[in-house]
Write a protein that holds these residues in place. Structure first.
Motif, PDB file in Angstrom:
ATOM      1  N   GLY A  85      -2.459  -4.417   2.910  1.00 20.68           N
ATOM      2  CA  GLY A  85      -2.655  -3.002   2.626  1.00 20.68           C
ATOM      3  C   GLY A  85      -2.176  -2.604   1.241  1.00 20.68           C
ATOM      4  O   GLY A  85      -1.468  -3.338   0.555  1.00 20.68           O
ATOM      5  N   ARG A  86      -2.573  -1.414   0.835  1.00 23.68           N
ATOM      6  CA  ARG A  86      -2.165  -0.882  -0.458  1.00 23.68           C
ATOM      7  C   ARG A  86      -0.838  -0.141  -0.356  1.00 23.68           C
ATOM      8  O   ARG A  86      -0.443   0.333   0.703  1.00 23.68           O
ATOM      9  N   ARG A  87      -0.171  -0.050  -1.489  1.00 20.51           N
ATOM     10  CA  ARG A  87       1.057   0.730  -1.617  1.00 20.51           C
ATOM     11  C   ARG A  87       0.785   1.821  -2.636  1.00 20.51           C
ATOM     12  O   ARG A  87       0.221   1.556  -3.709  1.00 20.51           O
ATOM     13  N   TYR A  88       1.182   3.052  -2.308  1.00 17.85           N
ATOM     14  CA  TYR A  88       0.915   4.193  -3.180  1.00 17.85           C
ATOM     15  C   TYR A  88       2.209   4.693  -3.815  1.00 17.85           C
ATOM     16  O   TYR A  88       3.228   4.848  -3.139  1.00 17.85           O
TER      17      TYR A  88
ATOM     18  N   GLU B 274       7.351   5.733  -3.017  1.00 17.41           N
ATOM     19  CA  GLU B 274       6.459   4.624  -2.718  1.00 17.41           C
ATOM     20  C   GLU B 274       6.255   4.552  -1.209  1.00 17.41           C
ATOM     21  O   GLU B 274       7.204   4.349  -0.454  1.00 17.41           O
TER      22      GLU B 274
ATOM     23  N   SER C 159       3.056   3.815   2.149  1.00 15.19           N
ATOM     24  CA  SER C 159       1.831   3.096   2.506  1.00 15.19           C
ATOM     25  C   SER C 159       0.800   3.980   3.199  1.00 15.19           C
ATOM     26  O   SER C 159      -0.321   3.538   3.429  1.00 15.19           O
ATOM     27  N   GLU C 160       1.154   5.216   3.542  1.00 16.73           N
ATOM     28  CA  GLU C 160       0.224   6.099   4.243  1.00 16.73           C
ATOM     29  C   GLU C 160      -0.846   6.633   3.297  1.00 16.73           C
ATOM     30  O   GLU C 160      -0.536   7.190   2.238  1.00 16.73           O
ATOM     31  N   ASP C 161      -2.105   6.519   3.714  1.00 17.39           N
ATOM     32  CA  ASP C 161      -3.220   6.992   2.895  1.00 17.39           C
ATOM     33  C   ASP C 161      -3.175   8.505   2.682  1.00 17.39           C
ATOM     34  O   ASP C 161      -3.584   8.999   1.638  1.00 17.39           O
TER      35      ASP C 161
ATOM     36  N   ARG D 109      -3.512   0.542   8.577  1.00 16.95           N
ATOM     37  CA  ARG D 109      -3.610  -0.461   7.525  1.00 16.95           C
ATOM     38  C   ARG D 109      -2.299  -1.262   7.550  1.00 16.95           C
ATOM     39  O   ARG D 109      -1.244  -0.719   7.859  1.00 16.95           O
TER      40      ARG D 109
ATOM     41  N   SER E  55       1.144  -2.856   6.491  1.00 15.42           N
ATOM     42  CA  SER E  55       2.184  -2.395   5.576  1.00 15.42           C
ATOM     43  C   SER E  55       3.359  -3.355   5.661  1.00 15.42           C
ATOM     44  O   SER E  55       3.677  -3.878   6.727  1.00 15.42           O
TER      45      SER E  55
END
Length: 418
Positions: free
Chosen positions: A137-140, A267, A269-271, A411, A413
């Motif tokens: 998954g992506r990290r925001y 930082e 992981s929630e979209d 996703r 994490s």
């Protein structure tokens, strides 16, 4: 001919030297720096999940790494998985396929151990992707003004945490692991290492009725363009919460720092995390045409790899897939693990998959093990893989069913550094 073995204590200084040259940003410059890192390395053995390995050629240590014996959440199931960390190659032996041999050795070790999955943080995504590791998954990262965060109804249950709170931190974190795919169980030894090694990190928790329901780990840094010596930026490296109330109080704590910090870096992981901010636009104010306000940057990191389909589906005992009765021939391309290469027939029923003897399947799908690993972890959907020509299917009429079958509500994490 290479020799691979567990490193002895007296070989730790050479391991530290190789790591210092491979990772200059770690700050291991002076002899004293290296001695301190060696001591930290020794004391970190209080975490029993990892073992240091070395690869020798002609009697010389040319590559080092650590194997981690993890427990990983895969679609709500806790299974054993191998982790690869701290891969470093002697500078005089670069481009001699040392790193490749390390990965091959790592995969062979965990395949022989019987694990169905492995995981790592890549120094180069393409390098590991070629070896069958798929993206997670992506990290925001958000950089916002403190006043953009919600006030909530106060922060009466928030307090600072110390080493005495390690059992509570470990319990709070591991409860999240049980609910979140892609995450890795911790032990108290790992938390002791974090408190010892990362001196600049601070932590606060939200304790309600005697139980830690959330925490955040943060540090301070000087902004890129400070206005005065008092100007500071607060960086949240980890935010864990179990309830809306715990999240609300932790965010209220961050917002209350507005008289001291000009920016808060979060930082997560929630979209959809940007919905809780009054102004989620990035502090720079940059925009994209026609009028999209830049809100965050995103990063890719953790990668996962399926080692063996039968072991995998044997380990996913809890319903993990959509409730559909369908038999699929899954044809994996796996050049690193020949035993995982080729077609397998899987029967899905009541949310569970099971390998069956070769028989007629409703449909056949073909893809690389890296993309299948990402699909399994819920990082990407089958329809998109097919659209991107990363997966093939024998009958286009089944695309929607397979997309729904593998779809997952989360996703993946992961916040475990290794």
């Amino acid at each position: 001919m290479s020799e691979v073995r567990v490193l002895k204590d007296e070989e730790f200084p050479e391991m530290i030297r190789i790591c210092a040259e491979a990772y200059p940003s770690m700050g291991m410059v002076t002899p004293e720096d290296k001695r301190q890192w060696e001591q930290k390395f020794r004391s970190s053995r209080r975490d029993p999940t990892w073992t240091p390995y070395g690869l020798f050629r002609g009697g010389q240590l040319v590559g080092v790494w650590r194997n981690f014996d993890f427990t990983l959440n895969v679609r709500g199931n806790l299974i054993s998985a191998g982790g690869l960390g701290m891969v470093a190659v002697h500078l005089a032996h670069k481009k001699e396929h040392v790193a490749r041999e390390i990965v091959e050795t790592f995969l062979a070790h965990y395949y022989e151990r019987g694990d169905a999955m492995t995981t790592l943080w890549p120094f180069r995504i393409d390098f590991y992707h070629k070896m069958g590791f798929g993206l997670g998954g992506r990290r925001y990262q958000y950089r916002v003004r403190p006043e953009s965060l919600p006030k909530g109804r106060g922060k009466e249950h928030v307090r600072f945490l110390g080493e005495a709170d390690i059992p509570a931190l470990n319990e709070c974190y591991n409860r999240i692991v049980e609910k979140q795919t892609g995450m890795i169980l911790h032990n108290e030894g790992r938390w002791h290492n974090r408190f010892e090694f990362w001196e600049k990190l601070r932590s606060v928790g939200c304790e309600i009725d005697g139980r830690l329901e959330g925490y955040l780990i943060y540090s301070f840094k000087t902004p890129d363009n400070p206005v005065s010596f008092m100007d500071a930026e607060l960086v949240v490296n980890e935010l864990i919460y179990h309830t809306p109330k715990a999240l609300s109080e932790l965010l209220a704590f961050l917002r209350s720092q507005l008289d001291q910090v000009s920016l808060i870096t979060l930082e997560v992981s929630e979209d959809e995390f940007y919905f809780l901010m009054s102004n989620p636009t990035i502090a720079s104010g940059d925009r994209m045409a026609p009028t999209y306000h830049e809100s965050h940057v995103a990063g890719l990191g953790i990668m996962y790899r399926v080692m063996d389909l039968k072991r995998l589906f044997d380990g996913l005992r809890q319903p993990s897939f959509a409730d559909d009765q369908i038999t699929i021939e899954i044809d994996l391309s796996d050049t690193f693990l020949p035993q995982n290469d080729g077609p397998r027939v899987v029967r899905f029923e009541n949310g569970v998959g099971k390998l069956i003897d070769r028989s007629a399947a409703d449909v056949k799908v073909s893809l690389d093990v890296a993309e299948f690993s990402s699909l399994l972890m819920g990082a990407v959907g089958f329809r998109n893989l097919h659209t991107y020509s990363l997966a093939r299917i024998s009958d286009l009429g089944f695309i929607d069913r397979i997309d729904r079958l593998f779809a997952y509500s989360q996703r993946p994490s992961c916040v475990t550094a290794f």
